[in-house]
Write an enzyme that holds these catalytic residues in place. Structure first.
Site, PDB file in Angstrom:
ATOM      1  N   ARG A 101     -27.226  -9.646  29.351  1.00 32.42           N
ATOM      2  CA  ARG A 101     -27.112  -9.707  27.904  1.00 32.42           C
ATOM      3  C   ARG A 101     -26.693  -8.362  27.310  1.00 32.42           C
ATOM      4  NH1 ARG A 101     -28.546 -12.804  23.606  1.00 32.42           N
ATOM      5  NH2 ARG A 101     -28.733 -11.626  21.686  1.00 32.42           N
ATOM      6  N   ASP A 125     -32.381 -12.517  30.129  1.00 36.04           N
ATOM      7  CA  ASP A 125     -33.704 -13.090  30.368  1.00 36.04           C
ATOM      8  C   ASP A 125     -33.976 -14.317  29.504  1.00 36.04           C
ATOM      9  OD1 ASP A 125     -34.691 -11.474  32.357  1.00 36.04           O
ATOM     10  OD2 ASP A 125     -35.454  -9.970  30.977  1.00 36.04           O
ATOM     11  N   ASP A 313     -41.899  -5.736  25.673  1.00 31.71           N
ATOM     12  CA  ASP A 313     -41.664  -5.746  27.118  1.00 31.71           C
ATOM     13  C   ASP A 313     -42.932  -5.474  27.924  1.00 31.71           C
ATOM     14  OD1 ASP A 313     -39.033  -6.411  26.941  1.00 31.71           O
ATOM     15  OD2 ASP A 313     -38.231  -4.434  27.414  1.00 31.71           O
ATOM     16  N   ILE A 335     -41.906 -10.691  18.524  1.00 28.60           N
ATOM     17  CA  ILE A 335     -40.498 -10.347  18.705  1.00 28.60           C
ATOM     18  C   ILE A 335     -39.693 -11.512  19.265  1.00 28.60           C
ATOM     19  CG2 ILE A 335     -38.909  -8.656  19.659  1.00 28.60           C
ATOM     20  CD1 ILE A 335     -41.025  -7.472  17.783  1.00 28.60           C
TER      21      ILE A 335
END
Length: 434
Positions: A101, A125, A313, A335
């Site tokens: 991405r 992802d 993350d 998010i």
């Protein structure tokens, strides 16, 4: 179907020792794209040896660049990127973009350099929807004509012009793309509600060294005065705060004692504060920190937010910590709408987790129970391996190619810290015929 690698981890071992962190994946990929803005040879050091970097290098090669990697030191690689003055390609094909991405970040610099660009809609992802509306809307405000056909984003502009752009959300990717487009635009561009991540600052530092005029790096307002040309530079990538945070949470989950080097601890201030609240002893110094946990962690609540908030993350590691903590934790993800996809894999390890929308309630247990699990994305894969250290028995984590996209030498680093872990080729899946 052929054999695929799995990671087997034996539970019951605490992580202890020193572990170095190499350059940030989320920075290095964008620095590689930024090199497109200046004809000539740019050099990036402290670059992680991971799959995503190899994919991005191939994206650049197909655009006409030469990319050479050397082992400049014992940890990170050095990339030399030779960008042609004439004949730079302007199309990023689907077969690579779907796997990476971050390759969408060539959109801004290619439009600024070439005046036109075709970039396939990206992959990456499976953690939820991540639209490109802010990228496209910002470039349109700078004078680009944008359309789409056959799965490609097509943008043209004889020369971009400065504009005032308000981002509905402090998107890292949109901030980076618009920033790289604006440095060669005519006039001044102001990006309001810009992302503030350390990786954005690293990109600004490189662009400034190339001759760009940027004010406000690290704040929510970036002001960019366009210049006519940029020059190639040598730049060192900042340390990876997500990899560093993985080791920090691993130390806390396994009641270990880990010193992480090669990272500015300020970039992990919120995460390290949370670990201290959970009972860890946290010590910081220049470019390193230490996390020691002597007792079972205490349950804490965590909310993910744009930087400087708790990083999304690190959410898989937060779930893992909560799963072995004393008490109940509330984990809130703000998010990505698909970040909880991996939770059922943690449940297979015996964790008690209930999700409702963007919230997860986790009731901790003293030990987890080994089981075969599947990595669904980069961070979930690493989080599952760390959780396996807290389980009774041997946990097998499959689809570990995801981990390869973000963690160089992951198994070796675990062994360095005392974990009993190995990477092996799994037997092929059986074929069923009629």
């Amino acid at each position: 179907m052929g054999a695929v690698d799995v990671i087997r981890v034996t539970g019951g071992t605490r992580l202890a020792g020193d572990v170095p962190v190499v350059g940030a994946k989320n920075s290095a990929l964008k620095l590689m794209a930024a090199a497109l803005l200046a004809p000539g040879r740019s050099t990036l050091s402290n670059v992680p040896r991971i799959t995503d970097i190899a994919l991005m290098a191939e994206v650049l090669r197909r655009l006409g660049c030469r990319v050479d990697a050397t082992d400049a030191d014992g940890l990170g690689a050095e990339l030399a990127i030779e960008v042609p003055a004439e004949g730079l390609g302007a199309e990023a094909d689907y077969d690579l973009v779907r796997r990476l991405r971050a390759s969408i970040c060539v959109l801004g610099p290619l439009l600024a350099r070439c005046g036109s660009v075709r970039v396939a809609h990206p992959g990456g992802d499976a953690i939820g929807s991540r639209g490109l509306d802010m990228h496209i809307g910002g470039l349109a405000r700078m004078g680009a004509e944008i359309s789409g056909e056959h799965g490609f984003i097509i943008a043209t502009a004889e020369r971009l012009r400065g504009a005032t752009i308000w981002l509905d959300f402090p998107s890292v990717g949109a901030t980076e793309n618009l920033l790289m487009a604006a440095v060669l635009a005519k006039g001044t561009t102001e990006i309001d509600n810009a992302a503030r991540e350390p990786e954005i600052v690293d990109l600004c530092d490189m662009l400034t060294a190339m001759g760009a005029q940027i004010e406000g790096a690290g704040t929510s307002t970036l002001t960019i005065t366009g210049v006519d040309e940029l020059r190639p530079v040598a730049h060192r990538t900042i340390g990876d705060r997500i990899v560093a945070g993985t080791w920090a949470f691993g130390a806390a989950m396994t009641r270990g004692d880990v010193t992480v080097t090669g990272i500015n601890p300020v970039s992990l201030e919120i995460a390290l504060d949370k670990l201290a609240t959970a009972g860890a002893v946290v010590e910081t110094a220049k470019d390193q920190f230490r996390v020691r946990m002597d007792e079972r962690p205490t349950a804490i609540d965590i909310v993910t937010l744009p930087y400087p908030g708790f990083a999304t993350d690190l959410l898989p590691m937060a779930i893992g910590l909560a799963a072995v903590s004393d008490g109940a934790s509330m984990i809130t993800e703000n998010i990505f709408d698909g970040r909880f996809m991996f939770v059922q894999e943690v449940v297979r390890l015996g964790a008690e987790i209930r999700t409702d929308g963007k919230h997860a309630v986790v009731r901790g247990r003293d030990r987890l129970s080994a089981a075969p699990v599947r990595a669904t994305d980069i961070r979930a894969g690493a989080g599952l391996v760390i959780a396996g250290l807290c389980a009774d028995g041997v946990t097998e984590v499959s689809h570990v190619h995801h981990i390869d996209r973000g963690y160089p030498d992951f198994v070796d680093d675990l062994r360095r810290l005392g974990a009993r872990v190995e990477r092996v080729a799994a037997p092929p899946e059986p074929e069923f015929g009629l």
